[in-house]
Design a protein around this motif. Sequence first.
Motif, PDB file in Angstrom:
ATOM      1  N   GLY A  29       0.814  -1.222   0.000  1.00 49.08           N
ATOM      2  CA  GLY A  29       0.000   0.000   0.000  1.00 49.08           C
ATOM      3  C   GLY A  29       0.841   1.263   0.000  1.00 49.08           C
ATOM      4  O   GLY A  29       0.529   2.224  -0.697  1.00 49.08           O
ATOM      5  N   LEU A  30       1.919   1.258   0.790  1.00 46.64           N
ATOM      6  CA  LEU A  30       2.809   2.422   0.824  1.00 46.64           C
ATOM      7  C   LEU A  30       3.474   2.639  -0.528  1.00 46.64           C
ATOM      8  O   LEU A  30       3.656   3.774  -0.959  1.00 46.64           O
ATOM      9  N   LEU A  31       3.846   1.560  -1.178  1.00 46.15           N
ATOM     10  CA  LEU A  31       4.467   1.689  -2.495  1.00 46.15           C
ATOM     11  C   LEU A  31       3.478   2.257  -3.515  1.00 46.15           C
ATOM     12  O   LEU A  31       3.846   3.067  -4.358  1.00 46.15           O
ATOM     13  N   GLN A  32       2.229   1.851  -3.425  1.00 48.95           N
ATOM     14  CA  GLN A  32       1.221   2.349  -4.363  1.00 48.95           C
ATOM     15  C   GLN A  32       0.864   3.803  -4.082  1.00 48.95           C
ATOM     16  O   GLN A  32       0.707   4.595  -5.000  1.00 48.95           O
ATOM     17  N   LYS A  33       0.733   4.146  -2.803  1.00 48.15           N
ATOM     18  CA  LYS A  33       0.311   5.504  -2.429  1.00 48.15           C
ATOM     19  C   LYS A  33       1.488   6.470  -2.354  1.00 48.15           C
ATOM     20  O   LYS A  33       1.323   7.659  -2.554  1.00 48.15           O
ATOM     21  N   GLY A  34       2.674   5.957  -2.062  1.00 48.99           N
ATOM     22  CA  GLY A  34       3.852   6.815  -1.932  1.00 48.99           C
ATOM     23  C   GLY A  34       4.161   7.148  -0.494  1.00 48.99           C
ATOM     24  O   GLY A  34       5.264   6.952  -0.027  1.00 48.99           O
ATOM     25  N   ALA A  35       3.171   7.631   0.241  1.00 49.76           N
ATOM     26  CA  ALA A  35       3.338   7.976   1.653  1.00 49.76           C
ATOM     27  C   ALA A  35       1.961   8.139   2.280  1.00 49.76           C
ATOM     28  O   ALA A  35       1.030   8.573   1.609  1.00 49.76           O
ATOM     29  N   CYS A  36       1.844   7.767   3.540  1.00 42.52           N
ATOM     30  CA  CYS A  36       0.579   8.009   4.251  1.00 42.52           C
ATOM     31  C   CYS A  36       0.781   7.848   5.746  1.00 42.52           C
ATOM     32  O   CYS A  36       1.833   7.425   6.203  1.00 42.52           O
ATOM     33  N   ASN A  37      -0.262   8.180   6.489  1.00 43.30           N
ATOM     34  CA  ASN A  37      -0.192   8.086   7.943  1.00 43.30           C
ATOM     35  C   ASN A  37      -0.883   6.816   8.424  1.00 43.30           C
ATOM     36  O   ASN A  37      -1.554   6.119   7.667  1.00 43.30           O
ATOM     37  N   VAL A  38      -0.738   6.529   9.705  1.00 49.86           N
ATOM     38  CA  VAL A  38      -1.276   5.294  10.271  1.00 49.86           C
ATOM     39  C   VAL A  38      -2.803   5.280  10.219  1.00 49.86           C
ATOM     40  O   VAL A  38      -3.404   4.224  10.042  1.00 49.86           O
ATOM     41  N   GLY A  39      -3.431   6.420  10.335  1.00 49.72           N
ATOM     42  CA  GLY A  39      -4.893   6.484  10.275  1.00 49.72           C
ATOM     43  C   GLY A  39      -5.434   6.011   8.941  1.00 49.72           C
ATOM     44  O   GLY A  39      -6.413   5.267   8.877  1.00 49.72           O
ATOM     45  N   MET A  41      -3.880   3.978   6.855  1.00 52.91           N
ATOM     46  CA  MET A  41      -3.616   2.541   6.763  1.00 52.91           C
ATOM     47  C   MET A  41      -4.622   1.750   7.581  1.00 52.91           C
ATOM     48  O   MET A  41      -5.079   0.686   7.168  1.00 52.91           O
ATOM     49  N   GLN A  42      -4.970   2.285   8.738  1.00 48.92           N
ATOM     50  CA  GLN A  42      -5.923   1.612   9.620  1.00 48.92           C
ATOM     51  C   GLN A  42      -7.264   1.448   8.910  1.00 48.92           C
ATOM     52  O   GLN A  42      -7.871   0.379   8.953  1.00 48.92           O
ATOM     53  N   GLU A  43      -7.718   2.490   8.223  1.00 47.34           N
ATOM     54  CA  GLU A  43      -8.982   2.417   7.492  1.00 47.34           C
ATOM     55  C   GLU A  43      -8.907   1.394   6.365  1.00 47.34           C
ATOM     56  O   GLU A  43      -9.826   0.617   6.163  1.00 47.34           O
ATOM     57  N   CYS A  44      -7.798   1.390   5.617  1.00 46.08           N
ATOM     58  CA  CYS A  44      -7.639   0.460   4.496  1.00 46.08           C
ATOM     59  C   CYS A  44      -7.579  -0.991   4.962  1.00 46.08           C
ATOM     60  O   CYS A  44      -8.115  -1.884   4.305  1.00 46.08           O
ATOM     61  N   LEU A  45      -6.906  -1.226   6.077  1.00 43.82           N
ATOM     62  CA  LEU A  45      -6.718  -2.591   6.567  1.00 43.82           C
ATOM     63  C   LEU A  45      -7.868  -3.056   7.450  1.00 43.82           C
ATOM     64  O   LEU A  45      -7.971  -4.241   7.742  1.00 43.82           O
ATOM     65  N   ASP A  46      -8.697  -2.124   7.922  1.00 39.05           N
ATOM     66  CA  ASP A  46      -9.796  -2.430   8.833  1.00 39.05           C
ATOM     67  C   ASP A  46      -9.285  -3.144  10.089  1.00 39.05           C
ATOM     68  O   ASP A  46      -9.804  -4.180  10.495  1.00 39.05           O
ATOM     69  N   LEU A  47      -8.218  -2.572  10.655  1.00 41.25           N
ATOM     70  CA  LEU A  47      -7.617  -3.080  11.885  1.00 41.25           C
ATOM     71  C   LEU A  47      -7.488  -1.935  12.879  1.00 41.25           C
ATOM     72  O   LEU A  47      -7.432  -0.774  12.485  1.00 41.25           O
ATOM     73  N   PRO A  48      -7.415  -2.251  14.176  1.00 43.84           N
ATOM     74  CA  PRO A  48      -7.209  -1.191  15.165  1.00 43.84           C
ATOM     75  C   PRO A  48      -5.885  -0.458  14.911  1.00 43.84           C
ATOM     76  O   PRO A  48      -4.910  -1.063  14.443  1.00 43.84           O
ATOM     77  N   GLN A  49      -5.865   0.829  15.234  1.00 45.09           N
ATOM     78  CA  GLN A  49      -4.663   1.630  15.009  1.00 45.09           C
ATOM     79  C   GLN A  49      -3.472   1.063  15.772  1.00 45.09           C
ATOM     80  O   GLN A  49      -2.349   1.066  15.259  1.00 45.09           O
ATOM     81  N   SER A  50      -3.705   0.529  16.964  1.00 45.78           N
ATOM     82  CA  SER A  50      -2.593  -0.022  17.749  1.00 45.78           C
ATOM     83  C   SER A  50      -1.954  -1.216  17.035  1.00 45.78           C
ATOM     84  O   SER A  50      -0.729  -1.371  17.053  1.00 45.78           O
TER      85      SER A  50
END
Length: 96
Positions: A29-39, A41-50
Amino acid sequence: MELNLKQFNETADILKALAHPVRLCIVKGLLQKGACNVGYMQECLDLPQSTVSQHLQKLRNFGIVATERNGLEVIYTIADDRVKQIIQIFFGEDPS
């Protein structure tokens, strides 16, 4: 051929860090998007932020991802070009 155990250990550690479905998904996902924050990624993965943060920390420990602070936000990017090549080999696409 001189046996360079340090290089073998480093490579094995990187492969071990990538050998988890969530971490592999984060890297792809980081390679496709280039850069992003944990929030994001959390939405994309549907996992808790922790959970996402724990996986990111492992990737960061092995130098796979790098961080940049922007105020309170931490932005993640891929830091190791070898990882880009690995993802391209396994997923058959140009990650950049």
